[in-house]
Design a protein around this motif. Structure first.
Motif, PDB file in Angstrom:
ATOM      1  N   PRO A  69      34.189  10.318 -58.610  1.00 31.26           N
ATOM      2  CA  PRO A  69      34.962  11.053 -57.610  1.00 31.26           C
ATOM      3  C   PRO A  69      34.209  12.276 -57.117  1.00 31.26           C
ATOM      4  CG  PRO A  69      35.813  11.474 -59.804  1.00 31.26           C
ATOM      5  CD  PRO A  69      34.784  10.405 -59.948  1.00 31.26           C
ATOM      6  N   GLY A  98      30.382   5.690 -57.507  1.00 27.38           N
ATOM      7  CA  GLY A  98      31.827   5.603 -57.489  1.00 27.38           C
ATOM      8  C   GLY A  98      32.511   6.801 -58.116  1.00 27.38           C
ATOM      9  N   GLN A 153      39.394   1.905 -56.375  1.00 24.88           N
ATOM     10  CA  GLN A 153      38.427   2.736 -55.661  1.00 24.88           C
ATOM     11  C   GLN A 153      38.783   2.833 -54.179  1.00 24.88           C
ATOM     12  OE1 GLN A 153      34.652   3.451 -55.967  1.00 24.88           O
ATOM     13  NE2 GLN A 153      34.599   3.593 -58.178  1.00 24.88           N
ATOM     14  N   GLU A 210      39.778   6.134 -51.933  1.00 25.97           N
ATOM     15  CA  GLU A 210      39.100   6.535 -50.701  1.00 25.97           C
ATOM     16  C   GLU A 210      40.040   6.518 -49.501  1.00 25.97           C
ATOM     17  OE1 GLU A 210      35.554   4.204 -50.193  1.00 25.97           O
ATOM     18  OE2 GLU A 210      35.008   4.436 -52.291  1.00 25.97           O
ATOM     19  N   SER A 253      34.341   8.780 -53.026  1.00 22.11           N
ATOM     20  CA  SER A 253      33.625   8.339 -54.228  1.00 22.11           C
ATOM     21  C   SER A 253      32.145   8.293 -53.899  1.00 22.11           C
ATOM     22  CB  SER A 253      34.141   6.982 -54.686  1.00 22.11           C
ATOM     23  OG  SER A 253      34.118   6.043 -53.651  1.00 22.11           O
ATOM     24  N   TRP A 300      31.836  -3.214 -57.992  1.00 23.47           N
ATOM     25  CA  TRP A 300      31.206  -2.422 -56.939  1.00 23.47           C
ATOM     26  C   TRP A 300      30.873  -3.298 -55.739  1.00 23.47           C
ATOM     27  CZ3 TRP A 300      30.813   2.637 -56.191  1.00 23.47           C
ATOM     28  CH2 TRP A 300      29.916   3.103 -55.225  1.00 23.47           C
TER      29      TRP A 300
END
Lengths: 253, 253
Positions: free
Chosen positions: A205, A203, B58, B62, A189, B15
């Motif tokens: 992709p 963030g 997220q 990852e 990300s 975030w």
DNA sequence: TAGTGGTCTAGACCACTGA
DNA sequence: CAGTGGTCTAGACCACTAG
């Protein structure tokens, strides 16, 4: 008797929605066309906005839609093929390479990079930032890590910093004989800075392409390139790559 | 005076959360360890569960976390390298290739595939399903499209259907001289059947590798392989690929 | 059956874009 | 400025897993 349980798996709403929207995209919309806004769409399908968004997110992930805050949701063109595997035996910065140098700094690399470079964590490396544009759109941002020992003849006078410095470093790199390279692709990300350069939100992709350049029996340079996953199809090999598209997509007039 | 606007960009909560969790993962958790459940985590950080989930999603994207319904969230091991670019000049099904045939059918291909094969939409093709396992875990599912004209000497008696039939088709394919191949990688989301085979939920992010095999001046076979994006790092080239890991991850005892 | 992650709702406010 | 997508909340129920 065996209760046959016909269709005992209730398909999630967002999944069904995605299918419906996907078919509508194929048959009733043209590339570039603007969809109704999320609130209207959600109302039209009788779902909450969050549910509708879940479907849109998937379609965006698949490169079918493009959403921009303050603007709206549009039908995305087919992903563009971006060549990654060409110049199999060329250094970065070779003539006609697709990248453009942005700037350069000399600093200690992140620990993870130092490990991959098989260099001391304290040994400074040149960090070259480059960007790649295709069809008038930014598609990738790259960080190139080059140990100072790979470009021993680089003089501080060549260029103090900035893009000129970056080009000087790459020029010096050409003097080594490239013995090979290996490459890895994985999903990631976008970090905040990459996101900005790629014109996406943090963030988003991305496809992370890590390339190690081998010379003199060791890793002479390491490239970490992040490509927009929504708009790019990475192609390897000589001829340019296969395209599998979704269906009859028309072009907006 | 220029109001300097220091930090006028309020970082989204999810975030920031992701960053905090990521650091905690590096320093306080071991691979395989189970995290607290989502409700507790959300309460601990003082956010709604949906926000916490956005951060977890997220991290899963990852490859840092693995979540399983009914079980919990665990710290994922580093992604495994999966070789894709080796046997640069070998047909699928060649000795020591990493795939295992599952079954085979003769049917008309999807329109998009027919286009890529440059064959009539009505011409039937052999559709071979294969799967790939690495480190005891399914990592990829593949659909191989082989026009009947590529394997003219295949007899119906060879094997009626199933895995044996698949192997017979691939064996016939070896008789052609492979002239080249090109490959593309893009992001996708798992279809329901692929998801099941990959032990993931439908819609899970996957890396779609499309390979075209060229022989006799045309496309003799087309492979569409979907790899789990959360657990795989696709490696190209000879030596196996670079690994950039995130930080000091310990192994669970 | 208890506990987990997955789905869904009906709101609210914010950040950004373009007229 | 009005309208868009992005973030966030505080609930609810469901599907799945394992003891």
């Amino acid at each position: 008797m065996g209760t046959t349980q016909l269709e005992s798996v209730p398909e999630p709403k967002y999944w069904h929605l995605k299918t419906v929207l996907s078919e509508a995209l194929d048959s009733e919309f043209s590339v570039g066309e603007i969809l109704p806004n999320e609130r209207d769409l959600a109302a039209r399908f009788g779902v909450a906005r969050a549910t509708l968004r879940q479907a849109l997110e998937q379609l965006e992930l698949e490169g079918r839609l493009q959403r921009r805050r303050g603007v709206g949701t549009t039908v995305a063109p087919p992903r563009m093929g971006v060549a990654v595997g060409t110049d199999q035996d060329a250094w970065p910065g070779a003539p006609d390479d697709a990248w453009q140098s942005v700037d350069c700094a000399l600093a200690a690399p992140p620990a993870a990079v130092a490990t991959a470079l098989e260099t001391g964590a304290d040994e400074p490396v040149h960090i070259v930032r480059r960007s790649r544009v295709s069809h008038g759109q930014p598609v990738a941002a790259e960080l190139l890590y080059i140990p100072a020992s790979s470009v021993p003849d680089l003089t501080a006078i060549d260029a103090p910093s900035g893009a000129a410095r970056a080009r000087a470093v790459l020029r010096e790199l050409q003097r080594l004989e490239l013995e090979g390279q290996d490459r890895a692709v994985e999903l990631g990300s976008a970090r905040a800075d990459d996101a900005k350069e790629l014109d996406r939100l943090p963030g988003a992709p991305v496809l992370v392409v890590t390339t190690r350049f081998l010379a003199e029996g060791r890793t002479a340079a390491l490239s970490v390139a992040t490509y927009r996953a929504d708009t790019c199809r990475l192609t390897f090999g000589d001829t340019g790559g296969v395209e599998i598209h979704h269906g009859p997509e028309r072009q907006a007039s």
